[in-house]
Design a protein around this motif. Structure first.
Motif, short mmCIF file in Angstrom:
data_model
loop_
_atom_site.label_atom_id
_atom_site.label_comp_id
_atom_site.label_asym_id
_atom_site.label_seq_id
_atom_site.Cartn_x
_atom_site.Cartn_y
_atom_site.Cartn_z
N THR A 110 23.78 13.12 12.14
CA THR A 110 24.35 11.80 11.86
C THR A 110 25.42 11.41 12.87
N SER A 111 26.25 12.33 13.28
CA SER A 111 27.41 11.99 14.10
C SER A 111 27.00 11.37 15.43
N ILE A 112 25.86 11.77 15.97
CA ILE A 112 25.50 11.25 17.29
C ILE A 112 25.16 9.77 17.24
N PHE A 113 24.79 9.26 16.05
CA PHE A 113 24.42 7.87 15.95
C PHE A 113 25.62 6.97 15.60
N LEU A 114 26.79 7.55 15.54
CA LEU A 114 27.95 6.79 15.10
C LEU A 114 28.24 5.61 16.01
N HIS A 115 28.15 5.81 17.32
CA HIS A 115 28.45 4.74 18.26
C HIS A 115 27.24 4.44 19.16
N ILE A 116 26.04 4.85 18.74
CA ILE A 116 24.84 4.55 19.48
C ILE A 116 24.33 3.18 19.08
N CYS A 117 23.90 2.39 20.06
CA CYS A 117 23.39 1.05 19.77
C CYS A 117 21.87 1.03 19.67
N VAL A 118 21.18 1.80 20.48
CA VAL A 118 19.72 1.93 20.43
C VAL A 118 19.37 3.35 20.82
N SER A 119 18.36 3.95 20.17
CA SER A 119 17.89 5.27 20.58
C SER A 119 16.40 5.22 20.84
N TRP A 120 15.94 6.05 21.78
CA TRP A 120 14.53 6.13 22.17
C TRP A 120 14.10 7.58 22.05
N PHE A 121 13.00 7.82 21.33
CA PHE A 121 12.61 9.19 21.03
C PHE A 121 11.09 9.33 21.03
N PRO A 122 10.54 10.28 21.80
CA PRO A 122 9.13 10.63 21.70
C PRO A 122 8.97 11.94 20.92
N GLY A 123 7.95 12.05 20.12
CA GLY A 123 7.74 13.28 19.37
C GLY A 123 6.67 13.11 18.33
N ASP A 124 6.62 14.05 17.37
CA ASP A 124 5.61 13.93 16.32
C ASP A 124 6.18 13.16 15.14
N ARG A 125 5.32 12.90 14.16
CA ARG A 125 5.71 12.03 13.05
C ARG A 125 6.77 12.67 12.16
N THR A 126 6.67 13.98 11.98
CA THR A 126 7.64 14.65 11.12
C THR A 126 9.05 14.50 11.65
N ILE A 127 9.23 14.79 12.94
CA ILE A 127 10.55 14.67 13.54
C ILE A 127 10.94 13.19 13.64
N GLY A 128 9.96 12.33 13.91
CA GLY A 128 10.24 10.90 13.97
C GLY A 128 10.81 10.38 12.67
N LYS A 129 10.29 10.83 11.54
CA LYS A 129 10.82 10.41 10.24
C LYS A 129 12.24 10.92 10.05
N GLN A 130 12.51 12.13 10.52
CA GLN A 130 13.86 12.67 10.41
C GLN A 130 14.85 11.86 11.25
N VAL A 131 14.41 11.49 12.46
CA VAL A 131 15.27 10.67 13.32
C VAL A 131 15.56 9.33 12.66
N LEU A 132 14.54 8.71 12.06
CA LEU A 132 14.74 7.43 11.38
C LEU A 132 15.72 7.56 10.22
N GLN A 133 15.60 8.63 9.45
CA GLN A 133 16.50 8.82 8.32
C GLN A 133 17.95 8.97 8.76
N VAL A 134 18.14 9.73 9.83
CA VAL A 134 19.50 9.93 10.34
C VAL A 134 20.04 8.63 10.92
N ALA A 135 19.22 7.94 11.72
CA ALA A 135 19.66 6.69 12.36
C ALA A 135 19.94 5.61 11.33
N ALA A 136 19.17 5.61 10.22
CA ALA A 136 19.35 4.58 9.19
C ALA A 136 20.74 4.63 8.58
N LYS A 137 21.35 5.80 8.52
CA LYS A 137 22.68 5.93 7.93
C LYS A 137 23.72 5.16 8.73
N LYS A 138 23.46 4.96 10.01
CA LYS A 138 24.39 4.23 10.87
C LYS A 138 23.79 2.90 11.33
N LEU A 139 22.65 2.52 10.74
CA LEU A 139 21.96 1.27 11.10
C LEU A 139 21.70 1.20 12.61
#
Length: 448
Positions: free
Chosen positions: A159-188
């Motif tokens: 979560t902490s890495i998304f605190l001051h991030i404005c946009v993130s770009w990530f390639p990977g599989d769906r499982t990790i992609g869902k985890q990234v979305l969940q973490v990013a959603a906490k910081k919109l």
């Protein structure tokens, strides 16, 4: 540029707030630095890729250079509006997190980074550890060429890495992609995901089978199949199956010789975990040719499988390896139904000399991209976007699309006060008004 894994440093945020990344001259300087780095260290990058993949992927260097050319030349044309003084201003979003992919470690790190830099952002770049040689080379060279405010390694998706991030770009599989979305959603935090999928390839009776086999084999077996845009399975008529297998076998021999293990042009699995996962898939169906493995060398031979069933594991998950299942369908409608029953893929391929067949598949299916009579070639065209749809990804990038992904489109209206004779009609009271109603004496005089 920053190589952080924890929350972005205050120095990086301050660098963006200072406005230093916004001038055209600064952006062009950084883009030229990337190109200079690639040209001066091309041999180093090729060596690193060889150590990571045991295969030299020159296409990585070419596609990154093309990305530089399209953005350095076209991204900064003046925003001139023909509609008076109403226009859209593209401005950088701020601090961008880019997590590089391991299948094409240079391309999937630098291409989105070029778009983010071209748009005027600060960048946190996290290359993939699965391609350690390429990642280390990027971490060493980029600070030598680009304006860098911090150099630190390591990063966890938390979560902490998304605190001051404005946009993130990530390639990977769906499982990790869902985890990234969940973490990013906490910081919109907006996220662009390149997740891959099961890319179908329909081979019609009316096609040049030898050409089709060459292009399918090249796309499936390049980089030992570790490519999210490769054909994941083939659909063809039962009468065509044996002929297609024969042509594919001939293509493998032509490309890699009778023993691909000895070919300098054939790759290996990127890591032990990836090797074991793909090796387990060989137990599915029947091996038409290939199937050889070597645990010590992380080698899996170019392999074609038959008698694969729809519920099998190989049809449920992205292969990312040198295995190509061939399934049969009796009709075009049956093939389209098979494709549409599954999640929407990154891309769909069709080989046919019949334009009606191509049109039917293109218009009756949905995917991130579409290509007829070739494979993966759409990814080399910088005027086309790259990205998935639904479960295969969110957002697009490449060329001007990368620039837009990492930009905020700000609606701007520049007005004067001289048109009050018209705009006063919007003010209450909402009764019938004359053009002069509600105007000051000065405004009336101006109007006259």
């Amino acid at each position: 540029m920053d190589n952080l894994n924890s929350s972005p440093s205050p120095v990086l945020r301050d660098a963006f707030s200072s406005g230093k990344t916004k001038p055209y001259s600064f952006r062009l300087l950084q883009l030229n630095a990337i190109l200079q780095m690639l040209e001066e260290h091309e041999a180093d990058f090729i060596e690193a890729l060889n150590k990571d993949m045991f295969e030299t992927v020159l296409s990585e260097m070419i596609t990154v250079k093309n990305e530089f050319l399209i953005l350095s030349v076209c991204a900064f044309l003046p925003q001139i509006s023909l509609l008076d003084n109403c226009f859209v201003q593209k401005e950088p979003v701020g601090v961008v997190l880019i997590v590089g992919g391991w299948t094409f470690p240079i391309e999937q790190s630098l291409i989105p980074m070029i778009g983010a830099v071209a748009a005027g952002n600060c960048v946190i770049l996290k290359p993939s550890e699965n391609s350690s040689q390429a990642a280390n080379l990027l971490q060493i060279l980029l600070p030598q060429y680009m304006d860098t405010v911090s150099k630190k390694g390591g990063m966890m998706i938390k979560t902490s890495i998304f605190l001051h991030i404005c946009v993130s770009w990530f390639p990977g599989d769906r499982t990790i992609g869902k985890q990234v979305l969940q973490v990013a959603a906490k910081k919109l935090t907006p996220v662009s995901l390149v997740l891959g999928g099961k890319n179908p390839c329909y081979v019609d009776k009316l096609c040049d089978l030898r050409v089709a086999a060459r292009r399918i084999a090249w796309a499936r077996f390049i980089n030992a199949g570790q490519n999210t845009l490769a054909p994941e399975y083939v659909l063809c008529h039962p009468d065509l199956k044996e002929r297609l297998i024969h042509e594919l076998r001939n293509c493998v021999r032509e490309f890699y010789g009778h023993n691909p293990r000895e070919s300098p042009d054939y790759g290996r699995m990127a890591c032990t975990e990836q090797y074991q996962r793909v090796k387990d898939l060989l137990s599915t169906g029947q091996v038409a040719f290939g199937g050889e493995t070597d645990d010590g060398d992380l080698y899996i031979a170019p392999t074609v499988l038959t008698d694969v069933q729809e519920p099998d594991a190989i049809m449920e998950h992205e292969i990312l390896g040198p295995i190509l299942p061939i399934l049969t369908t009796q009709t075009l409608d049956e093939a389209i139904d098979f494709i549409n029953k599954r999640d929407r893929p990154m891309t769909i391929y069709v080989y046919s000399g019949n334009q009606e067949v191509i049109s039917q598949i293109m218009h009756r299916t949905s995917s991130g991209s579409f290509c007829s009579n070739d494979s993966m070639i759409q990814n080399l065209n910088t005027s086309l976007p790259c990205g998935g749809i639904g479960n295969s990804g969110i957002g697009i990038y490449r060329g001007k699309y990368s620039f837009n992904t990492f930009s905020h489109r700000r609606a701007c209206v520049l007005r004067t006060t001289t048109a009050e004779c018209v705009t006063h009609l919007r003010y209450p009271p909402y009764t019938e008004k004359t053009p002069e109603h509600g105007l000051s004496n000065d405004a009336k005089h101006d109007h006259v």
